[in-house]
Write a protein that holds these residues in place. Structure first.
Motif, short mmCIF file in Angstrom:
data_model
loop_
_atom_site.label_atom_id
_atom_site.label_comp_id
_atom_site.label_asym_id
_atom_site.label_seq_id
_atom_site.Cartn_x
_atom_site.Cartn_y
_atom_site.Cartn_z
N GLN A 21 0.81 -1.21 0.00
CA GLN A 21 0.00 0.00 0.00
C GLN A 21 0.85 1.28 0.00
O GLN A 21 0.33 2.36 -0.17
CB GLN A 21 -0.96 -0.04 1.19
CG GLN A 21 -2.00 -1.16 1.04
CD GLN A 21 -2.82 -1.41 2.29
OE1 GLN A 21 -2.57 -2.36 3.01
NE2 GLN A 21 -3.80 -0.57 2.55
N HIS A 146 1.85 -9.46 4.62
CA HIS A 146 0.64 -8.64 4.75
C HIS A 146 -0.15 -8.75 3.45
O HIS A 146 -0.05 -7.90 2.57
CB HIS A 146 1.04 -7.18 5.03
CG HIS A 146 -0.09 -6.30 5.47
ND1 HIS A 146 -0.11 -5.62 6.67
CD2 HIS A 146 -1.26 -5.98 4.87
CE1 HIS A 146 -1.23 -4.92 6.77
NE2 HIS A 146 -1.94 -5.11 5.69
N PHE A 147 -0.88 -9.80 3.27
CA PHE A 147 -1.76 -10.07 2.11
C PHE A 147 -1.02 -10.24 0.77
O PHE A 147 -1.66 -10.55 -0.21
CB PHE A 147 -2.76 -8.92 1.87
CG PHE A 147 -3.74 -8.63 2.97
CD1 PHE A 147 -4.15 -9.60 3.87
CD2 PHE A 147 -4.31 -7.36 3.09
CE1 PHE A 147 -5.08 -9.32 4.87
CE2 PHE A 147 -5.24 -7.07 4.08
CZ PHE A 147 -5.63 -8.05 4.97
N GLU A 192 -3.74 -10.23 9.74
CA GLU A 192 -5.16 -10.60 9.79
C GLU A 192 -5.39 -12.02 9.31
O GLU A 192 -6.09 -12.28 8.33
CB GLU A 192 -5.97 -9.58 8.99
CG GLU A 192 -5.89 -8.19 9.62
CD GLU A 192 -6.77 -7.14 8.98
OE1 GLU A 192 -7.05 -7.26 7.79
OE2 GLU A 192 -7.16 -6.18 9.67
N TYR A 325 -11.46 -1.52 13.90
CA TYR A 325 -12.01 -0.35 13.21
C TYR A 325 -13.46 -0.08 13.58
O TYR A 325 -13.92 1.05 13.50
CB TYR A 325 -11.94 -0.55 11.68
CG TYR A 325 -10.54 -0.53 11.14
CD1 TYR A 325 -9.93 0.66 10.81
CD2 TYR A 325 -9.81 -1.71 10.98
CE1 TYR A 325 -8.64 0.70 10.31
CE2 TYR A 325 -8.51 -1.69 10.48
CZ TYR A 325 -7.93 -0.47 10.16
OH TYR A 325 -6.64 -0.44 9.67
N TRP A 358 -18.36 2.06 7.92
CA TRP A 358 -17.73 1.36 9.06
C TRP A 358 -18.22 2.00 10.35
O TRP A 358 -18.02 3.19 10.57
CB TRP A 358 -16.19 1.44 8.96
CG TRP A 358 -15.62 0.71 7.78
CD1 TRP A 358 -16.28 0.39 6.61
CD2 TRP A 358 -14.29 0.22 7.62
NE1 TRP A 358 -15.42 -0.27 5.76
CE2 TRP A 358 -14.20 -0.39 6.34
CE3 TRP A 358 -13.15 0.22 8.44
CZ2 TRP A 358 -13.03 -0.98 5.86
CZ3 TRP A 358 -11.97 -0.37 7.96
CH2 TRP A 358 -11.92 -0.96 6.69
N TRP A 431 -3.69 3.13 12.01
CA TRP A 431 -3.75 2.99 10.55
C TRP A 431 -4.28 4.31 10.04
O TRP A 431 -5.42 4.62 10.22
CB TRP A 431 -4.68 1.83 10.15
CG TRP A 431 -4.51 1.53 8.70
CD1 TRP A 431 -5.26 2.04 7.66
CD2 TRP A 431 -3.52 0.69 8.10
NE1 TRP A 431 -4.79 1.57 6.47
CE2 TRP A 431 -3.73 0.75 6.70
CE3 TRP A 431 -2.48 -0.08 8.61
CZ2 TRP A 431 -2.92 0.04 5.81
CZ3 TRP A 431 -1.69 -0.78 7.71
CH2 TRP A 431 -1.91 -0.72 6.33
N SER A 438 -5.83 2.21 -0.42
CA SER A 438 -6.71 1.37 0.39
C SER A 438 -6.55 -0.10 0.02
O SER A 438 -6.47 -0.45 -1.16
CB SER A 438 -8.16 1.82 0.18
OG SER A 438 -9.04 0.76 0.47
N GLY A 440 -8.83 -2.51 0.68
CA GLY A 440 -10.09 -3.09 0.25
C GLY A 440 -10.63 -2.48 -1.03
O GLY A 440 -11.12 -3.18 -1.91
N SER A 441 -10.55 -1.14 -1.15
CA SER A 441 -11.19 -0.51 -2.30
C SER A 441 -10.16 0.01 -3.30
O SER A 441 -10.53 0.60 -4.31
CB SER A 441 -12.16 0.59 -1.86
OG SER A 441 -11.48 1.53 -1.07
N LYS A 446 -9.62 7.06 -0.11
CA LYS A 446 -9.98 6.69 1.27
C LYS A 446 -8.73 6.93 2.12
O LYS A 446 -7.85 6.09 2.23
CB LYS A 446 -10.39 5.23 1.32
CG LYS A 446 -11.01 4.81 2.64
CD LYS A 446 -11.45 3.35 2.58
CE LYS A 446 -12.24 2.99 3.82
NZ LYS A 446 -12.53 1.54 3.88
C1 BG6 Z 1 -6.83 -3.88 7.48
C2 BG6 Z 1 -5.61 -4.17 6.67
O1 BG6 Z 1 -7.76 -4.87 7.21
O2 BG6 Z 1 -7.55 -2.72 7.21
C3 BG6 Z 1 -4.99 -2.95 6.01
O3 BG6 Z 1 -4.64 -4.85 7.43
C4 BG6 Z 1 -6.08 -2.06 5.46
O4 BG6 Z 1 -4.09 -3.40 5.01
C5 BG6 Z 1 -6.95 -1.59 6.62
O5 BG6 Z 1 -5.63 -0.98 4.70
C6 BG6 Z 1 -8.05 -0.63 6.21
O6 BG6 Z 1 -8.79 -1.17 5.17
P1 BG6 Z 1 -9.06 -0.34 3.82
O7 BG6 Z 1 -9.77 -1.29 2.93
O8 BG6 Z 1 -9.88 0.82 4.23
O9 BG6 Z 1 -7.72 0.04 3.30
#
Ligand code: BG6
Length: 483
Positions: A21, A146-147, A192, A325, A358, A431, A438, A440-441, A446
């Motif tokens: 990221q 990390h993914f 995660e 979160y 969220w 974070w 991001s 996820g998106s 974001k």
């Molecule tokens: C966590 C991840 O799930 O959430 C991060 O470890 C991620 O990599 C963070 O960026 C926030 O999620 P997003 O989709 O808003 O970037």
């Protein structure tokens, strides 16, 4: 009037990021592509509906390698941390961070996974980053994976489904620990770890809705391999006096939708396999009784190798870390669901939500800390927490992000109360300290950072960094503990 919070003097205040990221430089110095770098940016009509970003076929992935469709792949560019890390680390120091959580890109060290020797160029980059952190007096926490499993490991070996990938991972993890134990005290083997099962093969689906590449990261067998890989890291870490290994979970805090006993029971049961199962395996060192019943009821068979049970039993993690979160609700009859997330659960009428749906719940953090401490009595670390918001620079080249200050203050207050409750919480990495792509998106829009980065969703912009209002607020908070 300002309120002064109580935290131990040596509490580790910090920020968290992930290689895919932030780094960019996806094809530099021998790095291979990771799956994440093969997902294009897709402009969504509705930001909260992420399903469109997930409908990728195997052909889409293969086409992405040479970018045949001319699409934009945001995680190939990140925020150019690869070239700007010195500037960023200096800013982190200035913001008052005491610890920096980052991840290493596996594909920089073993691009195909099966090489005999690590890629020296990759090691050199991370050595430089770690040296810079030390120069700035920052403690370091490293996520080993990390993914971003390298694509060649998925394509040629089937990803985590294949037991041989445990050996590839362990070889990689050992190299990192051998090379960098003098710099890095805290290690998180897998980010995660629960998402592989909860989200299924969210990365890739073919047109018939069947997942490809044998359901990458989608089953309990893959998860078992990840548990084994992690236990091997814990076992190996015992050779070194100065390092600690923690687990990392996407903490799913849920409440029963109401006090109807049917819903309360449903929440209790769902919580077992959604959340506590993972902690139980990694801390108590064995598959818990309820999971065995769950596997039997659902015809799930986990293939173990001789010695796996002992390995898990003998190697629980040193500390628990988790991302927090939001929270959500559970009911027997599913009601209205939350939006903007890959895991959708019930709405909570008492909570407000971010622009991505969220649900913001600071008290839920204290609740979670109490629950985990009560059940495990293992030191706790919050490895991610923060709020993603659509933001633009104003005419003064800053962002007046009072909402972020409010979000952080309310969570910090609950953490301080949890410590007063008697809980051993020793650190927090938000974070994130700087805007990132991001996970996820797949967008820049974001934004989570204390620092604004001038890139848009197509990586257009100067890449320059600008301090938001929360930057100075956080800096002052770390000194005064005042919110
Ligand atoms: C966590 C991840 O799930 O959430 C991060 O470890 C991620 O990599 C963070 O960026 C926030 O999620 P997003 O989709 O808003 O970037």
């Amino acid at each position: 009037m300002a309120k002064k919070l109580k935290f131990p003097k040596d509490f580790l205040w910090g920020g968290a990021t992930a290689a895919s990221q932030i780094e960019g430089a996806y094809d530099v110095d021998g790095k291979s592509l990771s799956l994440l770098e093969m997902i294009p940016y897709i402009e969504l009509k509705d930001k909260k509906d992420l399903t469109a970003t997930r409908k990728l076929t195997k052909q889409d992935l293969l086409d992405s390698i040479e970018n045949k469709k001319g699409l934009h792949y945001p995680k190939r560019f990140g925020i150019d941390f690869y070239n700007r890390y010195k500037e960023d680390i200096a800013l982190f120091k200035e913001a008052g961070l005491k610890i920096f959580r980052m991840s290493v890109a596996w594909g920089r060290i073993f691009p195909n996974g099966d090489e005999k020797e690590p890629n020296q160029k990759g090691l050199e980059f991370y050595r430089n980053v770690f040296k810079e952190c030390k120069k700035q007096g920052l403690e370091i926490m490293v996520t080993i994976n990390h993914f971003d499993t390298p694509f060649p490991i998925v394509q040629n070996h089937g990803g985590w489904r294949n037991r041989q990938v445990v050996d590839m991972y362990f070889k990689y993890a050992k190299v990192l620990i051998d090379e960098f134990n003098e710099y890095v005290k805290y290690w998180l083997p897998i980010n995660e770890i629960n998402l592989s099962v909860l989200m299924g093969a969210f990365f890739v689906e073919d047109n018939t809705k069947k997942t490809v590449f044998e359901k990458i990261n989608s089953s309990y067998q893959d998860l078992h391999h990840q548990f084994i890989a992690q236990a091997k890291v814990v076992e190996y870490s015992k050779k070194f006096k100065n390092i600690q290994v923690g687990c990392m979970l996407a903490n799913s805090t849920t409440y029963a939708l109401d006090c109807n006993p049917i819903n309360v029971f449903e929440n209790q049961q769902k919580e077992l396999m959604r959340k506590l199962f993972y902690y139980d395996v990694m801390i108590k060192g064995e598959y818990p009784w309820y999971s065995l019943k769950y596997f039997k009821d659902n015809n799930i068979e986990i293939i173990k190798e001789k010695g796996d049970d002992e390995l898990l039993k003998n190697n629980p993690v040193d500390f628990i870390s988790f991302s927090y979160y939001m929270s959500s609700t559970i009911a027997k009859e599913e009601g209205e669901l939350t939006e903007g997330n890959l895991m959708k659960l019930g709405k909570n009428p008492f909570l407000e939500a971010s622009e991505w749906g969220w649900q913001i719940d600071p008290i839920g953090l204290r609740y979670t800390l109490n629950q985990l401490w009560d059940r495990y009595h293992v030191p706790l670390f919050i490895s991610e927490n923060g709020i993603g918001v659509l933001e633009k620079l104003n005419e003064k080249n800053t962002v007046e992000d009072d909402y972020r200050i409010d979000y952080l203050s309310r969570h910090f207050e609950q953490m301080s109360l949890a410590i007063e409750d008697g809980i051993n919480l020793f650190g927090y990495t938000m974070w994130t300290p700087i805007d990132v792509v991001s996970a996820g998106s797949n967008e820049m829009s974001k934004r989570y950072g204390l620092i604004f980065v001038d890139y848009d969703d197509y990586h257009k912009g100067t890449g320059d960094r600008f301090k938001k209002k929360s930057f100075d607020w956080f800096k002052k908070f770390v000194k005064t503990m005042e919110i």
